[in-house]
Design an enzyme around this catalytic site. Structure first.
Site, PDB file in Angstrom:
ATOM      1  N   ASN A 156      -5.604   6.335  -9.708  1.00 24.76           N
ATOM      2  CA  ASN A 156      -5.187   6.898 -10.996  1.00 24.76           C
ATOM      3  C   ASN A 156      -5.330   5.989 -12.214  1.00 24.76           C
ATOM      4  OD1 ASN A 156      -3.051   5.418  -9.931  1.00 24.76           O
ATOM      5  ND2 ASN A 156      -1.490   6.766 -10.777  1.00 24.76           N
ATOM      6  N   SER A 233       0.370   5.526  -2.380  1.00 25.87           N
ATOM      7  CA  SER A 233       1.385   6.505  -1.990  1.00 25.87           C
ATOM      8  C   SER A 233       2.398   5.893  -1.008  1.00 25.87           C
ATOM      9  CB  SER A 233       0.704   7.716  -1.346  1.00 25.87           C
ATOM     10  OG  SER A 233      -0.029   7.288  -0.225  1.00 25.87           O
ATOM     11  N   GLU A 252       3.656  -1.141  -4.434  1.00 26.56           N
ATOM     12  CA  GLU A 252       3.988  -0.415  -5.674  1.00 26.56           C
ATOM     13  C   GLU A 252       3.706   1.053  -5.390  1.00 26.56           C
ATOM     14  OE1 GLU A 252       5.307  -2.032  -8.148  1.00 26.56           O
ATOM     15  OE2 GLU A 252       4.882  -4.063  -7.465  1.00 26.56           O
ATOM     16  N   CYS A 287       2.510   6.979 -11.654  1.00 29.48           N
ATOM     17  CA  CYS A 287       3.695   6.808 -10.813  1.00 29.48           C
ATOM     18  C   CYS A 287       4.975   6.923 -11.621  1.00 29.48           C
ATOM     19  CB  CYS A 287       3.627   5.466 -10.106  1.00 29.48           C
ATOM     20  SG  CYS A 287       3.187   4.158 -11.227  1.00 29.48           S
TER      21      CYS A 287
HETATM   22  P1  NAD Z   1      -3.215   6.547  -1.544  1.00 23.11           P
HETATM   23  O1  NAD Z   1      -2.047   5.909  -0.891  1.00 23.11           O
HETATM   24  O2  NAD Z   1      -3.765   7.778  -0.984  1.00 23.11           O
HETATM   25  O3  NAD Z   1      -4.433   5.519  -1.621  1.00 23.11           O
HETATM   26  C1  NAD Z   1      -4.277   4.235  -2.179  1.00 23.11           C
HETATM   27  C2  NAD Z   1      -5.248   3.286  -1.519  1.00 23.11           C
HETATM   28  O4  NAD Z   1      -4.866   3.111  -0.154  1.00 23.11           O
HETATM   29  C3  NAD Z   1      -6.698   3.762  -1.513  1.00 23.11           C
HETATM   30  O5  NAD Z   1      -7.541   2.663  -1.778  1.00 23.11           O
HETATM   31  C4  NAD Z   1      -6.868   4.250  -0.083  1.00 23.11           C
HETATM   32  O6  NAD Z   1      -8.184   4.194   0.358  1.00 23.11           O
HETATM   33  C5  NAD Z   1      -6.008   3.258   0.672  1.00 23.11           C
HETATM   34  N1  NAD Z   1      -5.587   3.703   2.011  1.00 23.11           N
HETATM   35  C6  NAD Z   1      -5.332   4.958   2.427  1.00 23.11           C
HETATM   36  N2  NAD Z   1      -5.002   4.962   3.747  1.00 23.11           N
HETATM   37  C7  NAD Z   1      -5.044   3.671   4.147  1.00 23.11           C
HETATM   38  C8  NAD Z   1      -4.809   3.022   5.400  1.00 23.11           C
HETATM   39  N3  NAD Z   1      -4.468   3.707   6.487  1.00 23.11           N
HETATM   40  N4  NAD Z   1      -4.932   1.690   5.459  1.00 23.11           N
HETATM   41  C9  NAD Z   1      -5.269   0.978   4.368  1.00 23.11           C
HETATM   42  N5  NAD Z   1      -5.529   1.531   3.162  1.00 23.11           N
HETATM   43  C10 NAD Z   1      -5.406   2.869   3.055  1.00 23.11           C
HETATM   44  O7  NAD Z   1      -2.781   6.743  -3.081  1.00 23.11           O
HETATM   45  P2  NAD Z   1      -3.563   7.455  -4.264  1.00 23.11           P
HETATM   46  O8  NAD Z   1      -3.572   8.928  -4.025  1.00 23.11           O
HETATM   47  O9  NAD Z   1      -4.849   6.768  -4.541  1.00 23.11           O
HETATM   48  O10 NAD Z   1      -2.588   7.122  -5.488  1.00 23.11           O
HETATM   49  C11 NAD Z   1      -1.481   7.894  -5.809  1.00 23.11           C
HETATM   50  C12 NAD Z   1      -0.197   7.233  -5.384  1.00 23.11           C
HETATM   51  O11 NAD Z   1      -0.120   5.926  -5.931  1.00 23.11           O
HETATM   52  C13 NAD Z   1       1.021   7.953  -5.924  1.00 23.11           C
HETATM   53  O12 NAD Z   1       1.996   8.040  -4.917  1.00 23.11           O
HETATM   54  C14 NAD Z   1       1.485   7.056  -7.066  1.00 23.11           C
HETATM   55  O13 NAD Z   1       2.842   7.163  -7.385  1.00 23.11           O
HETATM   56  C15 NAD Z   1       1.147   5.712  -6.542  1.00 23.11           C
HETATM   57  N6  NAD Z   1       1.041   4.747  -7.632  1.00 23.11           N
HETATM   58  C16 NAD Z   1       2.019   3.803  -7.776  1.00 23.11           C
HETATM   59  C17 NAD Z   1       1.955   2.908  -8.831  1.00 23.11           C
HETATM   60  C18 NAD Z   1       2.994   1.830  -9.018  1.00 23.11           C
HETATM   61  O14 NAD Z   1       2.714   0.874  -9.728  1.00 23.11           O
HETATM   62  N7  NAD Z   1       4.167   1.947  -8.432  1.00 23.11           N
HETATM   63  C19 NAD Z   1       0.902   2.980  -9.734  1.00 23.11           C
HETATM   64  C20 NAD Z   1      -0.071   3.961  -9.545  1.00 23.11           C
HETATM   65  C21 NAD Z   1       0.003   4.832  -8.484  1.00 23.11           C
END
Ligand code: NAD
Length: 478
Positions: A156, A233, A252, A287
């Protein structure tokens, strides 16, 4: 980068050069569906090679703090020069509207500069050993880099959030293997090229492209990685924590951000405008997007009217047009998921006072009233342009409902009452309490991170550097 077919192909960036990848997958324009580029899918072997390289580089290349400062500062300058190109990359691969994409590049530049400045300020402390038997000892701590960091980023905010990992990691003297989100990897590929052009030695930052459960998982299983820094996530965050054993992690994660508008809010127009625009910017995919808005009953009807007015004034559609406010969501599937949550809420008695319709990946900015705490749009992270407005009679009730969440990243409160503001600071269970602005407010230098399912550890260059360094005690027998 491989020049193959008609679109650019990014494989993996290892030891300062782009490697080809046996398998590739497309990166799509999120508004038009057109193929923008292809990226590699790193195998276990390729991930292993990236980590080997990062580890060797960590042991061999020791950049002075001033050199780290110079490289990060130069990278900030290069990003400024290439701002339009970087912004357009995000407009296309994320579906982010042009003005938000430009703003994100500006923020990323500031994050690079802050990381550069912090590189010069990493220090331990003198430790007085005031106990018998230690009279002739001098003790102090130093902060040393942890080693190889595995950085995994979400779709995002793919520029600024990647900088939030690479900037502090470089500033602290670590090396990195980065796995960007597979849906939006192009901006990260450009960033590693920019860092190289700014003088970063080969091997300090490596990048592996690929799917989370494959490439990401291989990274998690490589025990030579000393620390993981993850934004994404809660489900994946939980998986990372359980997979990485005793190694360090910062997570995060998500939120279903509450914002409370009390009857003594200093400026109701501004509160309504902020709640709406920050609920819908980036198509609600932040987020700390405004999600749950609790409004004192005395001002509730007026607030809803103002909020609907602001929502209706927003331009929705093509993110590449400079005046568009709300663009598409990351995929049509995600937009359908959010639409289904809206439909479910409506079936259970909620009312859409505006929006609710979807066309492809574009979901209209939607404001719901008449919601209940256990509806998905309230109790889960909606991550879409959907806000719910709920009346309350008593501020204790509003605090209770705000806290009644598995998340705890940031919360907003609008009030003119200093006592109430300070009560909120103590009683609202979040990593950040924002008074007279919304939960979405973030200055990139501040400590940022949540409690409960919103994660562990802090970002913001100074705080990330603390996470990315170990404190080492040094004792000298005099
Ligand atoms: P996601 O968890 O689907 O993916 C994030 C990353 O994790 C990607 O690079 C993905 O390829 C990787 N990933 C997925 N499965 C994995 C695994 N089994 N092992 C290792 N890596 C893996 O998240 P998204 O849909 O890209 O982003 C949205 C989420 O991120 C929302 O929940 C949002 O709240 C959160 N977010 C948090 C912050 C913060 O600073 N707290 C900021 C931005 C987004």
């Amino acid at each position: 980068m491989q020049a193959k077919q008609t679109v650019p192909v990014y494989g993996h960036y290892i030891n300062g050069e782009w490697r080809t990848s046996a398998e590739t997958m497309p990166v799509l324009n999120k508004y038009t569906g057109e193929e923008l580029a292809r990226i590699g899918k790193a195998s276990r072997e390729e991930v292993r090679e990236a980590v080997t390289n990062a580890l060797e580089t960590f042991r061999r290349v020791k950049l002075s703090p001033v050199r780290r400062y110079e490289i990060l500062t130069r990278a900030a300058e290069l990003c400024r020069e290439r701002k339009e190109e970087l912004a357009l990359t995000m407009v296309r691969e994320v579906g982010k509207v042009l003005k938000d994409a430009r703003a994100e590049v500006d923020r990323g530049i500031q994050t690079l500069i802050a990381s550069a400045e912090e590189a010069k300020r990493i220090a331990g402390e003198g430790i007085p050993l005031g106990q018998p038997g230690s009279e002739n000892k001098l003790a102090f701590t130093i902060r040393v880099p942890v080693g190889v960091i595995g950085a995994i980023t979400p779709f995002n905010f793919p520029f600024n959030l990647t900088v939030h990992k690479l900037g502090p990691a470089i500033a602290a003297g670590n090396t990195v293997v980065l796995k960007p989100a597979e849906l939006t990897p192009l901006i990260a590929c450009k960033l590693v090229d920019i860092l190289s052009e700014a003088g970063l030695p080969a091997g300090v930052v490596n990048l592996v492209n690929g799917l989370g459960p494959e490439t990401g998982q291989y990274l998690l299983e490589d025990e030579r990685i000393a620390m993981f820094t993850f934004t994404g996530s809660p489900g994946v965050g939980r998986h990372i924590k359980s997979t990485t054993g005793i190694r360090k992690v910062t997570l995060e994660l998500g939120n279903n951000s509450p914002n409370i508008v009390h009857k003594d809010a200093p400026d109701l127009d501004r509160a309504a405008e902020l709640c709406v625009t920050r609920g819908f910017s980036n198509a609600g995919q932040a987020c700390i997007s405004v999600q749950r808005v609790y409004v004192h009953r005395e001002i509730y009807d007026l607030f809803v009217e103002k909020a609907v007015g602001v929502a209706r004034s927003l331009k929705v559609g093509n993110p590449e047009e400079p005046d568009t406010d709300v663009g598409p969501m990351i995929t049509e599937k995600e937009a359908m998921r959010a639409e289904a949550w809206i439909q479910e809420a409506l079936a259970q008695g909620a009312k859409a006072v505006c929006g609710g319709k979807r066309e492809g990946a574009v979901l209209e900015p939607t404001i719901l009233t008449g919601v209940k705490p256990d509806m998905k749009v309230m109790c889960q992270e909606v991550f879409a342009p959907v806000i719910s407005i709920v009346p309350y009679d008593d501020i204790d009730e509003a605090f209770r409902e705000a806290n009644d969440s598995r998340f705890g990243l940031q919360v907003g409160l609008f009030t003119s009452n200093l006592q109430l503001a300070m009560r909120a600071a103590h009683e609202l269970e979040f990593g950040g309490v924002i008074i007279n602005d919304v939960s979405t407010y973030r200055a990139d230098v501040m400590p940022y991170g949540g409690v409960k399912d919103s994660g562990i550890g802090k970002e913001g260059p100074r705080y990330a550097i603390e996470e990315m360094t170990d404190e080492r005690i040094v004792v000298i027998n005099l």
